[in-house]
Scaffold this active site. Structure first.
Site, mmCIF file in Angstrom:
data_model
loop_
_atom_site.group_PDB
_atom_site.id
_atom_site.type_symbol
_atom_site.label_atom_id
_atom_site.label_comp_id
_atom_site.label_asym_id
_atom_site.label_seq_id
_atom_site.Cartn_x
_atom_site.Cartn_y
_atom_site.Cartn_z
ATOM 1 N N ASP A 1 -1.469 -0.873 6.100
ATOM 2 C CA ASP A 1 -1.873 -0.189 7.640
ATOM 3 C C ASP A 1 -3.159 0.286 7.686
ATOM 4 O OD1 ASP A 1 -1.622 1.874 5.649
ATOM 5 O OD2 ASP A 1 -0.424 3.070 7.135
ATOM 6 N N MET B 1 -10.673 25.356 2.988
ATOM 7 C CA MET B 1 -9.789 26.751 2.966
ATOM 8 C C MET B 1 -9.498 26.668 4.643
ATOM 9 S SD MET B 1 -10.892 29.830 0.385
ATOM 10 C CE MET B 1 -12.365 29.968 1.338
ATOM 11 N N ASP C 1 -4.673 25.385 11.035
ATOM 12 C CA ASP C 1 -4.914 24.176 10.471
ATOM 13 C C ASP C 1 -4.186 23.106 11.310
ATOM 14 O OD1 ASP C 1 -5.132 22.004 8.645
ATOM 15 O OD2 ASP C 1 -4.218 23.081 6.811
ATOM 16 N N SER D 1 -12.354 23.552 6.885
ATOM 17 C CA SER D 1 -13.583 22.475 6.963
ATOM 18 C C SER D 1 -13.763 22.216 5.650
ATOM 19 C CB SER D 1 -14.872 23.589 7.368
ATOM 20 O OG SER D 1 -15.233 24.297 6.204
ATOM 21 N N ASP E 1 0.860 -1.090 0.208
ATOM 22 C CA ASP E 1 -0.146 0.255 0.036
ATOM 23 C C ASP E 1 0.986 1.148 -0.113
ATOM 24 O OD1 ASP E 1 -2.486 1.510 0.397
ATOM 25 O OD2 ASP E 1 -1.810 1.867 2.236
ATOM 26 N N GLU F 1 -1.023 17.975 7.232
ATOM 27 C CA GLU F 1 -0.523 18.922 6.099
ATOM 28 C C GLU F 1 -0.455 20.526 6.534
ATOM 29 O OE1 GLU F 1 -3.026 16.825 5.941
ATOM 30 O OE2 GLU F 1 -2.766 15.340 4.394
#
Length: 665
Positions: free
Chosen positions: A501, A370, A334, A365, A297, A338
């Protein structure tokens, strides 16, 4: 590797306990030897002689040495189990009750760790031991897992992504996390490891059973031969014929491999555990030795799992520093992996800037796609290209080119804008784990074809595959596609290994001949596989394959040696038994042994000592290096076939030189 006195002292009590005939039923060859020892004991009591007692003592030692091989192998596992058991000391857990699913707003109560059940939430802070296996649902912390994995460097465990799994008994070094317990008491990975390394859950594999049947069949054949020789001995009035024929039977049956067979299997499992791979069965270890297709994977296995910000691409006329500051501000709210990677890229590892005073954070959201911040009259946003351009109210040819540039390499573009002005693009990409390409080269040398399977689009999939160096790609794969690919390979006669995983990998892990789940993966993945890699390193499969091949080669090599060394015993015992009645048989005494009595004793002594001499090899395993099956077979025949033929002639002759000096022989 030689056996030390500590190992022998530890293993000896277990070897003595295994003299119980009921325990030897699982090892028919050693049971026959013990029955022979009982018979010669009775004969020696009824008709005492130096020959009788020498044969009797060494037959009992043969059984003991055979048991010792298995006991030493088990002892190594028990030593490791003792260190693992130290992790299971009961601790006080800080269980959370009420509140939200992630523990927010919950009440805290202190309870014994043994009372925790699946689904319970516990809070663990710096310096505290994690009370049970679980998944981090809130927070991020540095965790010391050295007691389980042996690695001294701490690891980061955090909510979300592929680094959320934690193991009971490990220690939090910094910060605070909330953990959801995923195992019942007595069913943790540490408990399962203890059971496996102690051998309590070890079952004999099909190959081991087949070899046991072969050894049992050979024992029956040799017993029939020896019984037929009794009538010849009786006719020729051979002295002490029953005693000598018993010695002959023990020397001719495959005692060497019969004594070492169980130890080889236990040692193979032990070598795997020492490399931080938990195998649920010996069958999986054997299957690993025959693997020729590996499915991996992508996310969390070949790549780090979370997309990482790798570069900032400013539009023409935009100051790169301005883009960097805007990207940083828009990522402060955020909390996704990421978003945190953008902060790391701009501010540096381990540096988390403070949120400006009076700033209004705009959290990411799924609706707006954004995140951003409103501060000092400025509005800064970061997000998907379509969402940000819609917020700005326009697009830009230069921006479209940067977005296309990132997308064409398999990356994900995030657009940054401020007060209606487009600034540039953040390049997010799946980061391939270090050393993957080199390890895949090694897999090709082992004859293993690698296939990366992913749900990503073909462009992204092929870009990652090219960087990692895998042989083939299955893109946009559903769980059903993975399952179908494994079945197709298996129908073609290939042995398939699967590394994964995620929960969506569980069906494929269950179908594969060898299913290796990453320890950082989901509970479903770990339950579906028949191996768990505690280090979460997919390239560990190379070591798993080598251990599997080493296990099979060791069995074959020692079986070859065991059968080949019977030839010398023919030349030692048969002439000694019949030379008085048939002087012509003296020509078969090629070793020129001193007397019939010393020849018989020397063969019996060698038969016992060779087991002890081979225990280190059985535990370590025969050395393995990539090569063709023909080359491996040729090497085994030369080394262990020819060696098994020559070594007994030398060994028996040397023992005879010593034995012949004893009174009565």
């Amino acid at each position: 590797m030689m056996l030390d006195l500590t190992q022998l002292r530890t293993a000896l009590p277990g070897a003595l306990r295994k003299l119980d005939p009921r325990l030897l039923l699982a090892t028919p060859v050693l049971l026959v030897v013990e029955l022979g020892a009982v018979l010669t004991t009775v004969l020696s009591i009824l008709d005492p002689s130096t020959l009788g007692w020498m044969v009797t003592v060494w037959l009992w030692l043969t059984v003991l040495f055979g048991n010792l091989a298995e006991s030493v192998a088990e002892g190594r596992g028990k030593a490791q189990a003792a260190s693992l058991r130290a992790l299971q000391t009961e601790t006080t857990a800080r269980r959370l009750t009420g509140g939200k699913p992630d523990g927010e707003g919950a009440q805290e109560e202190q309870v014994p760790s043994t009372t925790l059940r699946t689904g319970d939430l516990v809070v663990v802070e710096a310096g505290e031991r994690i009370p049970g296996d679980g998944e981090v649902v809130q927070g991020v912390a540095s965790v010391d897992e050295s007691a389980v994995t042996g690695e001294s460097a701490p690891v980061i465990r955090e909510s979300g992504g592929d680094r959320s799994a934690v193991t009971g008994g490990t220690t939090v070094l910094s910060d605070r996390i909330v953990v959801r317990i995923t195992s019942e008491p007595g069913q943790s990975f540490v408990d399962r490891m203890i059971g496996l390394v102690e051998g309590s859950e070890r079952q004999r594999t099909p190959n081991e059973i087949a070899l046991s049947v072969l050894l049992g069949s050979l024992t029956v054949v040799f017993a029939a031969v020896v019984v037929s020789l009794y009538f010849v001995a009786d006719y020729s009035n051979a002295p002490q014929s029953v005693l000598v024929l018993t010695a002959l039977l023990v020397c001719l049956i495959p005692t060497t491999i019969g004594a070492l067979l169980s130890a080889i299997g236990i040692a193979g499992m032990d070598r795997l555990v020492r490399r931080n791979v938990l195998a649920m069965s010996g069958r999986a270890v054997e299957a690993a030795g025959d693997v020729d297709v590996l499915l991996l994977d992508k996310t969390g296995t070949i790549t780090l799992g979370n997309r990482q910000a790798t570069e900032l691409l400013a539009l023409e006329g935009v100051d790169p520093d301005e883009l960097a500051q805007a990207a940083l501000l828009s990522s402060l709210a955020d909390e996704t992996p990421e978003g945190r990677s953008v902060v790391t890229l701009v501010a540096g590892e381990g540096t988390v800037p403070a949120v400006p005073a009076g700033a209004e954070l705009v959290e990411f959201s799924a609706t707006t796609r954004m995140s951003g911040v409103d501060v000092d009259g400025r509005q800064v946003r970061k997000g998907a290209a379509s969402a940000v351009t819609a917020w700005v109210g326009r697009s830009d040819p230069g921006l479209d080119a940067l977005v296309q540039q990132v997308s064409s390499t398999g990356g994900t573009p995030l657009v940054v804008a401020e007060d209606g002005r487009l600034l540039g693009v953040i390049h997010l990409k799946d980061v391939v784990k270090p050393g993957m390409r080199e390890r895949f080269v090694e897999m090709r040398a082992l004859g293993i074809r690698t296939v990366m399977i992913t749900g990503d689009n073909a462009v992204t999939a092929h870009a990652i595959a090219e960087e990692a160096g895998v042989d083939d790609v299955l893109a946009e794969a559903t769980p059903e596609d993975k399952l179908a690919l494994i079945r197709k390979e298996q129908e073609g006669g290939r042995m398939v290994a699967m590394c994964g995983d995620g929960t969506n990998d569980a069906p494929a892990l269950a179908q594969a001949d060898v299913g290796v789940a990453m320890n950082t993966g989901t509970v479903a993945a770990k339950e579906a596989g028949n191996m768990v890699d505690l280090d979460s390193d997919p390239t560990k499969l190379i070591e798993v394959v080598e251990i599997g091949k080493q296990l099979l080669i060791t069995r074959g090599a020692l079986t070859t040696f065991s059968i080949a060394n019977d030839v010398a015993k023919y030349f030692a015992i048969l002439p000694a038994m019949f030379v008085v009645a048939f002087p012509q048989l003296e020509v078969l005494n090629v070793m020129r042994l001193a007397s019939p009595e010393s020849a018989i004793v020397s063969a019996v002594v060698f038969n016992a000592l060779v087991i002890v001499a081979l225990i280190p090899l059985a535990l370590r395993g025969v050395g393995y290096s990539p090569g063709s099956a023909q080359a491996l077979l040729r090497r085994n025949l030369l080394v262990y076939g020819l060696g098994g033929l020559v070594t007994p002639f030398l060994g028996i002759k040397l023992i005879d030189l010593v034995v012949s000096t004893l009174p009565g022989l």
